[in-house]
Scaffold this motif. Structure first.
Motif, PDB file in Angstrom:
ATOM      1  N   ALA A   1       0.828  -1.212   0.000  1.00  0.00           N
ATOM      2  CA  ALA A   1       0.000   0.000   0.000  1.00  0.00           C
ATOM      3  C   ALA A   1       0.864   1.263   0.000  1.00  0.00           C
ATOM      4  O   ALA A   1       1.996   1.247   0.488  1.00  0.00           O
ATOM      5  CB  ALA A   1      -0.910  -0.010   1.216  1.00  0.00           C
ATOM      6  N   ASN A   2       0.326   2.346  -0.532  1.00  0.00           N
ATOM      7  CA  ASN A   2       1.079   3.606  -0.538  1.00  0.00           C
ATOM      8  C   ASN A   2       0.861   4.395   0.756  1.00  0.00           C
ATOM      9  O   ASN A   2       0.110   3.959   1.636  1.00  0.00           O
ATOM     10  CB  ASN A   2       0.750   4.427  -1.792  1.00  0.00           C
ATOM     11  CG  ASN A   2      -0.653   5.016  -1.764  1.00  0.00           C
ATOM     12  OD1 ASN A   2      -1.377   4.882  -0.779  1.00  0.00           O
ATOM     13  ND2 ASN A   2      -1.035   5.674  -2.843  1.00  0.00           N
ATOM     14  N   ARG A   3       1.532   5.537   0.844  1.00  0.00           N
ATOM     15  CA  ARG A   3       1.527   6.294   2.110  1.00  0.00           C
ATOM     16  C   ARG A   3       0.148   6.793   2.538  1.00  0.00           C
ATOM     17  O   ARG A   3      -0.070   7.067   3.699  1.00  0.00           O
ATOM     18  CB  ARG A   3       2.490   7.474   2.016  1.00  0.00           C
ATOM     19  CG  ARG A   3       2.296   8.299   0.759  1.00  0.00           C
ATOM     20  CD  ARG A   3       3.303   9.439   0.700  1.00  0.00           C
ATOM     21  NE  ARG A   3       3.593   9.836  -0.658  1.00  0.00           N
ATOM     22  CZ  ARG A   3       3.882  11.083  -1.016  1.00  0.00           C
ATOM     23  NH1 ARG A   3       3.946  12.035  -0.127  1.00  0.00           N
ATOM     24  NH2 ARG A   3       4.142  11.369  -2.278  1.00  0.00           N
TER      25      ARG A   3
ATOM     26  N   LYS B   1      -7.795   7.724 -12.510  1.00  0.00           N
ATOM     27  CA  LYS B   1      -8.058   8.974 -13.220  1.00  0.00           C
ATOM     28  C   LYS B   1      -7.452  10.205 -12.535  1.00  0.00           C
ATOM     29  O   LYS B   1      -7.375  11.265 -13.138  1.00  0.00           O
ATOM     30  CB  LYS B   1      -9.567   9.161 -13.450  1.00  0.00           C
ATOM     31  CG  LYS B   1     -10.406   9.446 -12.231  1.00  0.00           C
ATOM     32  CD  LYS B   1     -11.861   9.643 -12.647  1.00  0.00           C
ATOM     33  CE  LYS B   1     -12.760   9.847 -11.445  1.00  0.00           C
ATOM     34  NZ  LYS B   1     -14.165   9.716 -11.797  1.00  0.00           N
ATOM     35  N   HIS B   2      -6.988  10.040 -11.294  1.00  0.00           N
ATOM     36  CA  HIS B   2      -6.361  11.164 -10.594  1.00  0.00           C
ATOM     37  C   HIS B   2      -4.893  11.348 -10.980  1.00  0.00           C
ATOM     38  O   HIS B   2      -4.278  12.339 -10.613  1.00  0.00           O
ATOM     39  CB  HIS B   2      -6.415  10.964  -9.068  1.00  0.00           C
ATOM     40  CG  HIS B   2      -7.806  10.820  -8.526  1.00  0.00           C
ATOM     41  ND1 HIS B   2      -8.804  11.714  -8.822  1.00  0.00           N
ATOM     42  CD2 HIS B   2      -8.368   9.894  -7.704  1.00  0.00           C
ATOM     43  CE1 HIS B   2      -9.919  11.344  -8.211  1.00  0.00           C
ATOM     44  NE2 HIS B   2      -9.688  10.241  -7.547  1.00  0.00           N
ATOM     45  N   PHE B   3      -4.341  10.367 -11.681  1.00  0.00           N
ATOM     46  CA  PHE B   3      -2.901  10.389 -11.946  1.00  0.00           C
ATOM     47  C   PHE B   3      -2.533  11.088 -13.253  1.00  0.00           C
ATOM     48  O   PHE B   3      -3.149  10.859 -14.285  1.00  0.00           O
ATOM     49  CB  PHE B   3      -2.370   8.945 -11.985  1.00  0.00           C
ATOM     50  CG  PHE B   3      -0.895   8.856 -12.249  1.00  0.00           C
ATOM     51  CD1 PHE B   3       0.026   9.285 -11.302  1.00  0.00           C
ATOM     52  CD2 PHE B   3      -0.422   8.354 -13.457  1.00  0.00           C
ATOM     53  CE1 PHE B   3       1.393   9.204 -11.545  1.00  0.00           C
ATOM     54  CE2 PHE B   3       0.942   8.269 -13.712  1.00  0.00           C
ATOM     55  CZ  PHE B   3       1.853   8.691 -12.746  1.00  0.00           C
TER      56      PHE B   3
ATOM     57  N   SER C   1       8.462  11.109 -12.577  1.00  0.00           N
ATOM     58  CA  SER C   1       7.536  11.581 -11.550  1.00  0.00           C
ATOM     59  C   SER C   1       6.113  11.722 -12.092  1.00  0.00           C
ATOM     60  O   SER C   1       5.898  11.825 -13.297  1.00  0.00           O
ATOM     61  CB  SER C   1       8.015  12.928 -11.000  1.00  0.00           C
ATOM     62  OG  SER C   1       8.138  13.845 -12.064  1.00  0.00           O
ATOM     63  N   GLY C   2       5.185  11.753 -11.157  1.00  0.00           N
ATOM     64  CA  GLY C   2       3.784  11.910 -11.520  1.00  0.00           C
ATOM     65  C   GLY C   2       3.109  12.841 -10.533  1.00  0.00           C
ATOM     66  O   GLY C   2       3.741  13.338  -9.581  1.00  0.00           O
TER      67      GLY C   2
ATOM     68  N   THR D   1      -0.552  15.852  -4.685  1.00  0.00           N
ATOM     69  CA  THR D   1       0.782  15.461  -4.242  1.00  0.00           C
ATOM     70  C   THR D   1       1.640  15.021  -5.429  1.00  0.00           C
ATOM     71  O   THR D   1       1.151  14.326  -6.324  1.00  0.00           O
ATOM     72  CB  THR D   1       0.689  14.248  -3.279  1.00  0.00           C
ATOM     73  OG1 THR D   1      -0.366  14.478  -2.368  1.00  0.00           O
ATOM     74  CG2 THR D   1       1.983  14.012  -2.535  1.00  0.00           C
ATOM     75  N   ALA D   2       2.907  15.420  -5.416  1.00  0.00           N
ATOM     76  CA  ALA D   2       3.866  14.919  -6.403  1.00  0.00           C
ATOM     77  C   ALA D   2       4.247  13.497  -6.011  1.00  0.00           C
ATOM     78  O   ALA D   2       4.380  13.183  -4.827  1.00  0.00           O
ATOM     79  CB  ALA D   2       5.100  15.801  -6.428  1.00  0.00           C
ATOM     80  N   LEU D   3       4.367  12.622  -7.012  1.00  0.00           N
ATOM     81  CA  LEU D   3       4.657  11.216  -6.734  1.00  0.00           C
ATOM     82  C   LEU D   3       5.930  10.781  -7.437  1.00  0.00           C
ATOM     83  O   LEU D   3       6.129  11.078  -8.618  1.00  0.00           O
ATOM     84  CB  LEU D   3       3.507  10.334  -7.231  1.00  0.00           C
ATOM     85  CG  LEU D   3       2.137  10.536  -6.604  1.00  0.00           C
ATOM     86  CD1 LEU D   3       1.077   9.807  -7.427  1.00  0.00           C
ATOM     87  CD2 LEU D   3       2.129  10.027  -5.171  1.00  0.00           C
ATOM     88  N   ASP D   4       6.761  10.088  -6.736  1.00  0.00           N
ATOM     89  CA  ASP D   4       7.928   9.467  -7.332  1.00  0.00           C
ATOM     90  C   ASP D   4       7.462   8.257  -8.129  1.00  0.00           C
ATOM     91  O   ASP D   4       6.446   7.641  -7.780  1.00  0.00           O
ATOM     92  CB  ASP D   4       8.860   9.031  -6.195  1.00  0.00           C
ATOM     93  CG  ASP D   4      10.175   8.529  -6.712  1.00  0.00           C
ATOM     94  OD1 ASP D   4      11.112   9.328  -6.833  1.00  0.00           O
ATOM     95  OD2 ASP D   4      10.259   7.318  -7.023  1.00  0.00           O
ATOM     96  N   ILE D   5       8.201   7.924  -9.183  1.00  0.00           N
ATOM     97  CA  ILE D   5       7.775   6.786 -10.029  1.00  0.00           C
ATOM     98  C   ILE D   5       7.603   5.497  -9.218  1.00  0.00           C
ATOM     99  O   ILE D   5       6.716   4.693  -9.499  1.00  0.00           O
ATOM    100  CB  ILE D   5       8.757   6.576 -11.205  1.00  0.00           C
ATOM    101  CG1 ILE D   5       8.182   5.528 -12.144  1.00  0.00           C
ATOM    102  CG2 ILE D   5      10.144   6.228 -10.744  1.00  0.00           C
ATOM    103  CD1 ILE D   5       9.003   5.290 -13.375  1.00  0.00           C
TER     104      ILE D   5
END
Lengths: 219, 219
Positions: B74-76, B185-187, B194-195, B202-206
């Motif tokens: 799971a992510n943060r 759809k949020h991405f 990065s995304g 929030t900025a996301l690392d790959i």
């Protein structure tokens, strides 16, 4: 500039120009890899199965549903508590208790058909069949019904392959495998509406051949 | 005999002669239908999943394995006991208890990274990651690894479709859906590595984009 040098430089420029596209391509591949990696698929499969058998408002526990479903789909050689224990990966004691409860609820009854004097065989009663209409798994069945025939076949084939491979990797640990006549090596078609099982030396009606069997051996 | 009569008789003869083949064809269709029917597939899926998470000699219970696996994937935004409760279809109390046990075993720890002051986030420790090497589900992962890339992709796609359809049919009953950035759809991809998530701003690392997210919304 010699022509070979020109092409070398040209390639460098091409690489620089298309660098962004290349990175995008690699990213896409990375996403696909992550999406299709085995861990993610295994997780998804387990998650989906778990969600499908859960029901907050249900008369039966998930083990009781599993047993009722098993006895409805199993053939006459397999409708025994000990076989269900093996199928469900539980102890014989727990399986017997589950069967007993379903008998008390009127959903299973001791079979009057087949009796070889060795072990009790159970059949699903009319009210057991009716109860199966509210099986929590029906929601997954309906979702599968909405898939195209091609997708359903592909899914079924890959699940059968996985099942076979898992069983082969456990060979020796577990002797009982489950499957149906259509891909069992003991089955021979003997007439338009009948078949023959060489393992049990028994003639089979066509409507028995799609039942789950504990004597199954993959072709 | 007129020519039309000849052809009528010819057809009758043809039907009689090929009757056996016709019956065989119908039988084959029946077998295929029974093998590929949705009930059988649903059963197979649940059976396979159940077998895959069982282990007779295992340090953890199957709920504890499920939790450890969830926190590893799971992510943060999602590594919280209440989110695991929703994912696993259990109560918040039971989920908290499972997390507590895993913390006591040294496999989970309260995160020091993200803290918005509202809820505790947990990370898998080094020894938790090591423990996952003996996850009973590894056997299914290895089996999936042996499939061809095509079959694995097809399986993954159909499981994602089923998951989406099941979620849609439960719409309103359950608000939390789970998935990864690649089909959310949020991405938005914001750079080569990065995304950006428009839901959490929030900025996301790959390397975060393949993690399971509870704020997922299917494209």
């Amino acid at each position: 500039m010699r022509s070979s040098e020109f092409f070398q430089n040209f390639n460098v420029v091409t690489i620089l120009l298309t660098g962004g596209q290349f990175v995008n391509l690699m990213l896409k591949r990375y996403y696909l890899f992550m999406t299709h990696n085995s861990e993610r698929i295994a997780d998804l499969l387990v998650h989906l199965a778990r969600r499908s058998v859960q029901s907050s408002a249900s008369e039966l526990t998930s083990a009781q549903w599993a047993a009722l479903r098993f006895f409805a789909h199993a053939n006459r050689f397999s409708r025994q508590p000990s076989v269900f224990a093996s199928y469900h990966g539980t102890t014989r004691g727990t399986a017997s208790q589950t069967v007993k409860t379903l008998v008390n609820m009127g959903y299973l009854e001791r079979s009057r058909g087949l009796s070889d004097g060795r072990s009790a065989v159970f059949d699903v009663t009319q009210s057991g069949m009716k109860a199966l209409d509210s099986d929590p798994l029906r929601s997954l069945v309906q979702t599968l019904d909405q898939l195209s025939q091609d997708k359903r076949e592909a899914l079924c084939d890959v699940l059968l392959t996985i099942n076979k491979q898992s069983e082969e990797s456990e060979m020796g640990l577990e002797d009982t495998h489950f499957g149906t006549c259509s891909n069992c090596k003991h089955f021979r078609q003997s007439g338009p509406n009948s078949g023959y099982c060489s393992q049990s030396s028994t003639a089979l009606d066509i409507f028995e051949t799609d039942k789950l069997c504990c004597r199954f051996s993959s072709v």
